[in-house]
Design an enzyme around this catalytic site. Structure first.
Site, PDB file in Angstrom:
ATOM      1  N   GLU B 168       0.001  -7.721  -7.583  1.00  0.00           N
ATOM      2  CA  GLU B 168       0.263  -6.498  -6.813  1.00  0.00           C
ATOM      3  C   GLU B 168      -0.957  -6.075  -6.044  1.00  0.00           C
ATOM      4  O   GLU B 168      -2.084  -6.447  -6.373  1.00  0.00           O
ATOM      5  CB  GLU B 168       0.698  -5.363  -7.724  1.00  0.00           C
ATOM      6  N   GLU B 309      -3.877  -8.241  -7.714  1.00  0.00           N
ATOM      7  CA  GLU B 309      -3.410  -9.321  -6.824  1.00  0.00           C
ATOM      8  C   GLU B 309      -2.842 -10.504  -7.614  1.00  0.00           C
ATOM      9  O   GLU B 309      -2.439 -11.504  -7.017  1.00  0.00           O
ATOM     10  CB  GLU B 309      -4.525  -9.866  -5.903  1.00  0.00           C
TER      11      GLU B 309
END
Lengths: 341, 341
Positions: B168, B309
């Site tokens: 994310e 991420e």
């Protein structure tokens, strides 16, 4: 290591598109790799694990959970043809997955090893002498094994390796590693004598007595004399691997306690070696933590490994490659047009 | 998970040519992978990282060290052409090194994102509503994003992924993640509200106040209601990714604190999801440890990452592949003719 490249890498690290410090320990690892490879955008490629195998006179004293016959059987296992590819040991399976090349060296196995084209023969004697009673290795043997290790490192580097992983196998070898560590770290033997492959209390007591006996037998403190007296042909070979890899500016990924004992000898001889060492994980063997503290280096993980063979180093290789990849390939805030906060 | 495969894997683990337990935590990871893939010699191959990106109404309240404009700029960075290949962010560099495929989803970014063939568009709104003042997401939005995540997981699995890494990015997203964690773990907000990308004391106090305000606003405890109220479009998408991956018997590698908050919702909904989750490292964000403790799962490393991420998951993928490789490819004592001690 190249201080200029490290300082340029540190400056670059601060410009990359991530919050400062958000890659944690990987950021410092990237900077250290920049120092090793002399470039602020380091690009290590090949990975090689160099497994040196030797037997130990002290194994006759019952210091291991396994009989010495396991040593030659494991050499055969490292070299065996299997459905998955060459080698049926843990290090082979992991190396295949990581794309690492495996080299296997007979550094002094106590057996007539069958001919195999991939076996590197450097043995001068079938196992060391019993370190409790006499010097485990002569100075000539020690030197020859160091040079054999160095030669193997040159070969792996010629074959493309940038990350060099010294590995070892040899029933009984945590006993000489404990003796070496106690002497070089100047700590009591009990602090660095552990259960190895998993010995019971009685065997541990015997092992500790063996380490104490060896240490009491000889007062030497000069690193190469300590190595010869307390031994380990595969430990001498790993020392040669480390020194040669560092001299050729490659990164050395350190697996466990036996590898750590070779590193202690190496750093005592040549303190600059430290800059080229990257400890993989903290292994389960008591004394490994003390080795890492003395080296002043932080391990990458703590998975409770206690196998040797260089397995921890193989696991750590992708983490190091990733540390280099982020430093090398990430865009800066300016390149990406990302507000820097 | 497949209990029969796990029990066969455990029996096989004991026969492999290594001292019992010598591979430490990798042995249990191998057994868990056997359970996921329903096979005592599991063979996961492809690795995919699915990065869901969203903005947060609460970001206007000054809860992050970075302005919300960073979110769309990072989407562009994830998709940029660079000399090293597609993507200039940390996750791209790591994924290239590991051979993982990267998917980028707009789950609700507060910007008109330029057209890009690789961008998966699932946004229904430009950022969530401010969770301090009203439900961050409607139930319809929540459901749609869960289904979008599930669809992306199916696509990645169709493309060959066996290890699925939800990732994310979204400025402000540790605020909803903290609120979700406080509610689902039933702990005080201060125990799970941390510095995110690195906020100062003043911003941390504002962030904690925002989390408390949101929790005080709504008493809901049913998992999907908690998710809708406290929000995060990318968190809903990651929940869908996890549930779909598990339903299709793939392993889910968990990165950090925001991923962990989606996992808490998932396990509250479907406790069996836990068997498919593999936490990568313990990240630096306060509260991640509490999430892992609640999940009853041990992380593989502790490198102090706090980027998100999916980067930690990408780093962990080779460790999981190695755990499977040893279980699958090592020879047994009998096959190798090695004395078993």
């Amino acid at each position: 290591a190249d201080a200029g490249a490290m300082s340029r890498a540190r400056a670059r690290q601060a410009q990359l598109t991530k919050p400062a410090g958000a890659l944690g320990d990987l950021e410092d690892l990237g900077v250290r790799l920049a120092g090793v490879f002399g470039c602020e955008r380091p690009h290590p490629r090949g990975v090689a694990v160099l497994v040196a195998v030797g037997d130990h006179g002290v194994a006759a004293g019952g210091v291991s959970a396994y009989p010495p016959e396991v040593t030659p059987a494991m050499v055969a296992n490292f070299l065996a043809e299997t459905p998955a590819g060459p080698g049926g040991a843990a290090v082979n399976a992991m190396a295949r997955m990581v794309g690492a090349r495996v080299y296997v060296m007979d550094a002094g196995v106590n057996a007539e090893l069958p001919a195999h084209p991939a076996l590197i023969r450097a043995a001068l004697r079938r196992g060391t002498r019993d370190l409790r009673l006499e010097p485990a290795m002569t100075c000539e043997e020690t030197e020859a094994l160091i040079l054999a290790g160095a030669g193997l490192a040159r070969r792996a580097i010629h074959d493309g390796a940038d990350l060099i992983i010294p590995g070892e196998m040899g029933i009984g070898n945590t006993t000489p590693a404990a003796a070496l560590s106690a002497r070089l770290l100047e700590v009591d033997a009990a602090q660095v004598t552990g259960r190895g492959t998993g010995v019971d209390d009685e065997t541990l007591a015997r092992k500790l007595a063996a380490v104490r006996e060896a240490l009491a037998r000889t007062p030497v403190t000069a690193p190469l004399n300590v190595l010869a007296e307390l031994g380990g042909y595969e430990i001498a070979a790993m020392l040669g691997i480390m020194l040669q890899a560092a001299a050729l500016r490659r990164a050395v990924v350190l697996d466990g306690f036996v590898e750590g004992s070779a590193a202690l000898v190496g750093v005592a001889l040549a303190p600059a070696l430290r800059d080229f060492l990257f400890p993989a994980g903290e292994c389960a063997e008591i004394g490994h933590g003390a080795q890492l503290a003395a080296l002043g280096l932080r391990p990458m993980f703590k998975l409770g490994l206690r196998l040797g063979e260089g397995t921890g180093g193989v696991l750590a290789a992708p983490l190091l490659l990733a540390a280099a990849a982020t430093l090398r390939e990430m865009r800066t805030f300016e390149e990406a047009g990302v507000p820097a906060g």
